[in-house]
Scaffold this motif. Structure first.
Motif, short mmCIF file in Angstrom:
data_model
loop_
_atom_site.label_atom_id
_atom_site.label_comp_id
_atom_site.label_asym_id
_atom_site.label_seq_id
_atom_site.Cartn_x
_atom_site.Cartn_y
_atom_site.Cartn_z
N HIS A 145 0.42 4.28 -2.31
CA HIS A 145 -0.96 4.89 -2.68
C HIS A 145 -1.24 6.07 -1.42
O HIS A 145 -2.17 6.04 -0.76
CB HIS A 145 -2.09 3.99 -2.42
CG HIS A 145 -2.00 2.70 -3.39
ND1 HIS A 145 -2.56 2.57 -4.59
CD2 HIS A 145 -1.23 1.57 -3.62
CE1 HIS A 145 -2.38 1.78 -5.50
NE2 HIS A 145 -1.34 0.98 -5.04
N THR B 24 -7.84 0.12 1.15
CA THR B 24 -6.96 0.87 1.06
C THR B 24 -6.50 2.05 1.96
O THR B 24 -5.34 2.33 2.45
CB THR B 24 -6.33 1.67 -0.35
OG1 THR B 24 -6.47 0.35 -1.49
CG2 THR B 24 -4.91 2.20 -0.50
N THR C 107 -2.92 7.30 -6.72
CA THR C 107 -1.61 7.19 -7.46
C THR C 107 -1.67 8.23 -8.47
O THR C 107 -2.93 8.58 -8.74
CB THR C 107 -1.44 5.85 -7.91
OG1 THR C 107 -2.16 5.44 -8.82
CG2 THR C 107 -0.98 4.85 -6.87
N GLN D 46 0.59 -1.33 0.13
CA GLN D 46 -0.06 -0.17 0.18
C GLN D 46 0.90 1.16 0.15
O GLN D 46 0.23 2.24 -0.22
CB GLN D 46 -0.82 0.01 1.35
CG GLN D 46 -1.66 -1.29 1.35
CD GLN D 46 -2.82 -1.47 0.33
OE1 GLN D 46 -3.30 -0.56 -0.26
NE2 GLN D 46 -3.28 -2.74 0.22
#
Length: 289
Positions: free
Chosen positions: A87, A116, A177, A84
């Protein structure tokens, strides 16, 4: 006995392509695929209406749905798994920034209940000592589980998370992203940071598994087992998914990711109490390996 037809939502993942193309099939059922882009758009109708027989689902959405008594049964079949640390974004012109610098800042996230987001907040809190309560969270979407009371600030209608970050209305964002040169990852070297995290914890951060309705699981446990076996066979025939295996199948292989996510969800008040991993499965799925 006539074959069942199961309304199904699964993303277009390489390890189940053979199932989605109909090259691998079952003698017990056929899968009628319903396409959603993005796949997470199907989570809300699955949680709130049980709109499908089979549905890919984020771990956090499932844990919250279970806490509120939604009639869903979990299969330990990973559809999405990823590290992760990449991100999380901030502006490139802000100079060096560390996780601790997020305290007292405005941080955007699509929804506070995204998986996430829960992984990233857990990492920030448990590995970097960040006080999550000191952050002003700004969200853009409702939770999938209607019963959850969201106390975050809602972004202005029509605004987008990346644009608000670029405009300086947010100091950082999680769950995103971007290749925009005006933005940069929160962690200077996300891959190296993820490697250190994995060396410390030995956990693959799984995002999405699969659920079926409780009605199907109760009436046809043979079909549920056949579904799992079909997905597992497709993954096996598709070949390795990396080292470590980013798409674990089976209760044993998913136990550590689920234990960690349960801890994170309890810490972040996404679920009211800790549960055991075995509580997440029913008499049929608990034995899946």
């Amino acid at each position: 006995m006539e074959k069942l037809r199961l309304r199904t939502v699964l993303g277009n993942h390489p390890h189940i392509e053979a199932v989605k193309r109909g090259e691998l099939r079952s003698d017990l059922f056929d899968l009628d695929f319903v396409e959603f882009t993005p796949t997470n758009a199907a989570f809300k109708p699955m949680v709130r209406e049980q709109a499908f027989d089979v549905c890919e689902m984020a771990i956090v959405t499932y844990l919250m749905a279970r806490a509120h008594g939604k009639p869903l049964v979990l299969l330990p079949a990973a559809m999405v798994g990823r590290f992760q640390h990449g991100h999380a974004l901030c502006r490139a012109d802000r100079g060096a920034i560390t996780p601790a610098d997020l305290e007292g800042k405005r941080v955007g996230i699509r929804s506070f209940t995204t998986t996430t987001g829960a992984w990233m907040r857990g990492i920030l809190a448990n590995d970097h000592g960040v006080n999550l309560d000191s952050i002003d969270w700004v969200t853009f979407e409702d939770p999938h589980v209607a019963e959850y009371v969201d106390h975050t600030e809602r972004a202005p209608k029509g605004s987008t998370i990346i644009q608000m970050l670029k405009d300086g209305e947010l100091d950082a964002v999680l769950g995103e992203t971007s290749n925009d040169p005006t933005l940069k990852p929160l962690f200077a070297d996300p891959a190296a940071e993820a490697a250190r995290w994995y060396a410390r914890h030995g956990v693959v951060p799984v995002n999405h598994l699969v659920v079926v309705t409780k009605q199907l699981a109760t009436a046809r446990p043979d079909v549920v087992r056949g579904l799992y076996d079909l997905l597992k066979r497709a993954k096996t025939e598709a070949g390795p998914t990396g080292a470590p295996d980013m798409l674990p199948f089976g209760v044993a292989a998913n136990r550590r990711p689920l234990e960690m996510m349960i801890d994170y969800c309890a810490q972040q008040a996404l679920i009211p109490r800790h549960v055991t991993v075995d509580e997440l499965f029913d008499a049929t799925t608990r034995d899946f390996n």
